[in-house]
Design a protein around this motif. Sequence first.
Motif, PDB file in Angstrom:
ATOM      1  N   VAL A   5      48.539  29.843  36.021  1.00 53.76           N
ATOM      2  CA  VAL A   5      48.640  30.236  34.818  1.00 53.76           C
ATOM      3  C   VAL A   5      47.670  29.860  33.741  1.00 53.76           C
ATOM      4  O   VAL A   5      47.361  28.424  33.912  1.00 53.76           O
ATOM      5  CB  VAL A   5      50.184  29.932  34.549  1.00 53.76           C
ATOM      6  CG1 VAL A   5      50.345  30.178  33.045  1.00 53.76           C
ATOM      7  CG2 VAL A   5      51.217  30.592  35.358  1.00 53.76           C
ATOM      8  N   ASP A   6      47.244  30.239  32.765  1.00 53.09           N
ATOM      9  CA  ASP A   6      46.429  29.576  31.539  1.00 53.09           C
ATOM     10  C   ASP A   6      47.161  29.365  30.161  1.00 53.09           C
ATOM     11  O   ASP A   6      46.252  28.864  29.362  1.00 53.09           O
ATOM     12  CB  ASP A   6      44.921  30.498  31.644  1.00 53.09           C
ATOM     13  CG  ASP A   6      45.159  31.815  31.307  1.00 53.09           C
ATOM     14  OD1 ASP A   6      46.173  32.227  30.958  1.00 53.09           O
ATOM     15  OD2 ASP A   6      44.263  32.567  31.739  1.00 53.09           O
ATOM     16  N   THR A   7      48.239  30.104  30.058  1.00 51.25           N
ATOM     17  CA  THR A   7      49.028  30.066  28.861  1.00 51.25           C
ATOM     18  C   THR A   7      50.443  29.689  28.980  1.00 51.25           C
ATOM     19  O   THR A   7      51.228  30.448  29.919  1.00 51.25           O
ATOM     20  CB  THR A   7      48.865  31.308  27.893  1.00 51.25           C
ATOM     21  OG1 THR A   7      47.442  31.494  27.793  1.00 51.25           O
ATOM     22  CG2 THR A   7      49.520  31.317  26.784  1.00 51.25           C
ATOM     23  N   ILE A   8      51.004  28.799  28.268  1.00 47.34           N
ATOM     24  CA  ILE A   8      52.483  28.553  28.115  1.00 47.34           C
ATOM     25  C   ILE A   8      53.032  28.935  26.859  1.00 47.34           C
ATOM     26  O   ILE A   8      52.313  28.777  25.653  1.00 47.34           O
ATOM     27  CB  ILE A   8      52.785  27.243  28.296  1.00 47.34           C
ATOM     28  CG1 ILE A   8      52.218  26.452  29.469  1.00 47.34           C
ATOM     29  CG2 ILE A   8      54.087  26.757  28.270  1.00 47.34           C
ATOM     30  CD1 ILE A   8      51.834  24.940  29.430  1.00 47.34           C
ATOM     31  N   HIS A 318      50.357  41.949  38.026  1.00 47.52           N
ATOM     32  CA  HIS A 318      48.651  41.298  38.203  1.00 47.52           C
ATOM     33  C   HIS A 318      47.793  42.268  38.529  1.00 47.52           C
ATOM     34  O   HIS A 318      46.617  41.997  38.131  1.00 47.52           O
ATOM     35  CB  HIS A 318      48.977  40.055  39.159  1.00 47.52           C
ATOM     36  CG  HIS A 318      49.579  38.980  38.813  1.00 47.52           C
ATOM     37  ND1 HIS A 318      50.928  38.775  38.935  1.00 47.52           N
ATOM     38  CD2 HIS A 318      49.179  37.846  38.466  1.00 47.52           C
ATOM     39  CE1 HIS A 318      51.333  37.586  38.579  1.00 47.52           C
ATOM     40  NE2 HIS A 318      50.063  37.023  38.043  1.00 47.52           N
ATOM     41  N   THR A 323      47.381  41.772  30.332  1.00 46.46           N
ATOM     42  CA  THR A 323      47.957  40.321  30.618  1.00 46.46           C
ATOM     43  C   THR A 323      49.177  40.674  31.290  1.00 46.46           C
ATOM     44  O   THR A 323      50.165  41.066  30.734  1.00 46.46           O
ATOM     45  CB  THR A 323      47.967  39.811  29.296  1.00 46.46           C
ATOM     46  OG1 THR A 323      46.895  39.434  28.838  1.00 46.46           O
ATOM     47  CG2 THR A 323      48.594  38.261  29.489  1.00 46.46           C
ATOM     48  N   ILE A 325      52.722  38.662  32.040  1.00 47.47           N
ATOM     49  CA  ILE A 325      53.695  37.552  31.706  1.00 47.47           C
ATOM     50  C   ILE A 325      54.737  37.403  32.377  1.00 47.47           C
ATOM     51  O   ILE A 325      55.465  38.126  32.922  1.00 47.47           O
ATOM     52  CB  ILE A 325      54.232  38.231  30.102  1.00 47.47           C
ATOM     53  CG1 ILE A 325      53.074  38.274  29.320  1.00 47.47           C
ATOM     54  CG2 ILE A 325      54.963  36.992  29.529  1.00 47.47           C
ATOM     55  CD1 ILE A 325      53.331  39.068  27.981  1.00 47.47           C
ATOM     56  N   THR A 326      54.950  36.168  32.722  1.00 44.73           N
ATOM     57  CA  THR A 326      56.070  35.958  34.080  1.00 44.73           C
ATOM     58  C   THR A 326      57.071  34.651  33.046  1.00 44.73           C
ATOM     59  O   THR A 326      56.728  33.726  32.738  1.00 44.73           O
ATOM     60  CB  THR A 326      55.274  34.882  34.924  1.00 44.73           C
ATOM     61  OG1 THR A 326      54.489  36.020  35.483  1.00 44.73           O
ATOM     62  CG2 THR A 326      56.406  34.839  36.162  1.00 44.73           C
ATOM     63  N   TYR A 328      59.861  31.902  33.478  1.00 47.58           N
ATOM     64  CA  TYR A 328      60.191  30.996  34.226  1.00 47.58           C
ATOM     65  C   TYR A 328      61.157  31.251  35.632  1.00 47.58           C
ATOM     66  O   TYR A 328      62.052  31.674  35.340  1.00 47.58           O
ATOM     67  CB  TYR A 328      60.522  29.734  33.472  1.00 47.58           C
ATOM     68  CG  TYR A 328      62.020  29.519  33.383  1.00 47.58           C
ATOM     69  CD1 TYR A 328      62.743  28.984  34.310  1.00 47.58           C
ATOM     70  CD2 TYR A 328      62.449  30.196  32.220  1.00 47.58           C
ATOM     71  CE1 TYR A 328      64.279  28.834  34.082  1.00 47.58           C
ATOM     72  CE2 TYR A 328      63.780  30.077  32.134  1.00 47.58           C
ATOM     73  CZ  TYR A 328      64.566  29.481  33.018  1.00 47.58           C
ATOM     74  OH  TYR A 328      66.128  29.444  32.776  1.00 47.58           O
ATOM     75  N   GLU A 331      58.455  33.643  39.205  1.00 48.82           N
ATOM     76  CA  GLU A 331      57.576  33.302  40.536  1.00 48.82           C
ATOM     77  C   GLU A 331      58.174  32.920  41.934  1.00 48.82           C
ATOM     78  O   GLU A 331      57.433  32.850  42.909  1.00 48.82           O
ATOM     79  CB  GLU A 331      56.417  32.340  40.182  1.00 48.82           C
ATOM     80  CG  GLU A 331      56.911  30.981  39.886  1.00 48.82           C
ATOM     81  CD  GLU A 331      57.698  30.633  38.441  1.00 48.82           C
ATOM     82  OE1 GLU A 331      57.870  29.431  38.343  1.00 48.82           O
ATOM     83  OE2 GLU A 331      58.126  31.648  37.921  1.00 48.82           O
ATOM     84  N   ARG A 413      50.488  32.835  43.467  1.00 50.62           N
ATOM     85  CA  ARG A 413      49.295  32.208  43.186  1.00 50.62           C
ATOM     86  C   ARG A 413      48.085  33.109  43.683  1.00 50.62           C
ATOM     87  O   ARG A 413      47.062  33.017  43.035  1.00 50.62           O
ATOM     88  CB  ARG A 413      49.172  30.833  44.218  1.00 50.62           C
ATOM     89  CG  ARG A 413      50.243  29.931  43.631  1.00 50.62           C
ATOM     90  CD  ARG A 413      50.016  28.556  44.465  1.00 50.62           C
ATOM     91  NE  ARG A 413      48.799  27.973  44.304  1.00 50.62           N
ATOM     92  CZ  ARG A 413      48.038  27.236  45.188  1.00 50.62           C
ATOM     93  NH1 ARG A 413      48.840  27.167  46.474  1.00 50.62           N
ATOM     94  NH2 ARG A 413      46.809  26.875  45.129  1.00 50.62           N
ATOM     95  N   ALA A 416      47.305  35.508  41.043  1.00 52.91           N
ATOM     96  CA  ALA A 416      46.951  35.119  39.771  1.00 52.91           C
ATOM     97  C   ALA A 416      45.265  34.838  39.873  1.00 52.91           C
ATOM     98  O   ALA A 416      44.636  35.187  39.187  1.00 52.91           O
ATOM     99  CB  ALA A 416      47.539  33.762  39.701  1.00 52.91           C
TER     100      ALA A 416
END
Length: 515
Positions: A5-8, A318, A323, A325-326, A328, A331, A413, A416
Amino acid sequence: MDLGVDTIWLSPVYKSPMVDFGYDVSDYKDIDPVFGNMADFEELLTEAKAKDLNLLMDFVPNHSSNQHLWFLKSVERIHPYSDYYIWRDPKIENGQRKPPNNWLSGFRGSAWEWNEKRQQYYYHMFAVQQPDLNYRNPAVVEEMKNVLRFWLDKGVHGFRMDAIPFLFESTSLADEPKADYWKWFEPTDHDYLNHTLTENQPETYSMLYEFRDVLDSYRNRDGRTRFMMTECYTDLNKMMPYYGNGSRNGAHFPLNFRLVDRLNRESTAADFVKTILEWEATKPADKWSNWFIGNHDQKRAASRFDAPLIDGLTMLIHLLPGTPITYYGDELGMEDSFVRWDQTVDPAALNVGRKRYKTVSRDFEREPFQWDASSYAGFTSANHTWLPVNSNYWKVNLAAQKLNLRSHYNTFRAMAKLRRKLTVLTGSLKVKALSTWQFCVLRSLEGQPTFILVINLGSDIEMTNLSTVQPNLPDTLYVYAASENSLQEPGSPVQTSKFLLRPKQALTLSTIEVY
């Protein structure tokens, strides 16, 4: 970082009485003590930057808390706050005081609440403790732009804009008409009415464009894009202007709820294909898509669908253009945790009562994250959690799934990682139903490997033939990722024209061996 992941995106962390869990903001420029303090937030930003992670905040522009200083002063009619909120005189019928019209709250009942001190009603789309701000007042607009600037100056990378369709209401106080399916609802339910006067008003789009101008002003200074996505549950035609109007930029994308609110465990392959292609056909050609299968307001994907299908849904978001979006826990394939009536905290659920709370409660999908098999799933060392931990935490948890190469976590993973491939970033899209319950998603780009996702939504084992999906596919394809319930292993070859899929099984295949 390990997850890819690259954005929170943070849910609201502003100071709040927590009537609606942070969506009732009492101070837009401070951190609520339940999360820490401003120094903690700044440390989070620093750590995120060091790990090359972007941080998005949840911006709540439609309403504040009734404990916000602005509202307290508005009640007192103190200048300039008197008109920061939407106040209206009562309607008098037969000597009785009544709300100005029939508008309904999203949390049930009248959207108007009487304030004895001010001797007027104020409008609230959500809880009575969440009065709507008055965006027809330029001072309010500037206040909220300054909130954006405050956090941008801190270094945040952008915002998810909450409840954007409700920013404006018609200046008319006319009643709203009944919805087409009004008989399905009680007269106090929000969906009883067709919200022609309180949602997606023309001014709403213009206000969003002004917010985007604020973000772009920062990009113009240093060349770094500040990102904006918007929450807007609405039909496609009303949603697309949130991207912009040709001359003005809107959101980088409006959140695409179609996999969430249109599909469920009864949906066929044709339903999936139609849902995907309708979005792609309607979206402006020069704009970016987004896909997700769950969020904090919807039942978890593993519960709305069948739990074994979660890997296929992960592969889907994916592999589609745009984009992913997951939410929490998705996954890991986390499922809804059952919350009894006596454990219920969601105001929307409490408002409808014990008999109906399960139909509207958002508590089920908001349970603590399942880190490991220790007490309270490793979420806390306390002796209680705000919502119950799912009883399956002993087996569905991050620690266990990290050790299992075929787990939901490791499938996530792998997908992604696949997102970084040119084929997935820029390649063409083909979506096709193969049978009543099977469909495939094909991504191809000249000179690059082709990737194909195939999912069996059905309850029976099925033979799959991909040889006719696209000309010149090789006779053999290679498994890049396989759902937990798969017959095939990652890395193994399959015959393009003939292989079996178990019920709810999914495979991501490649024309070459890719790891």
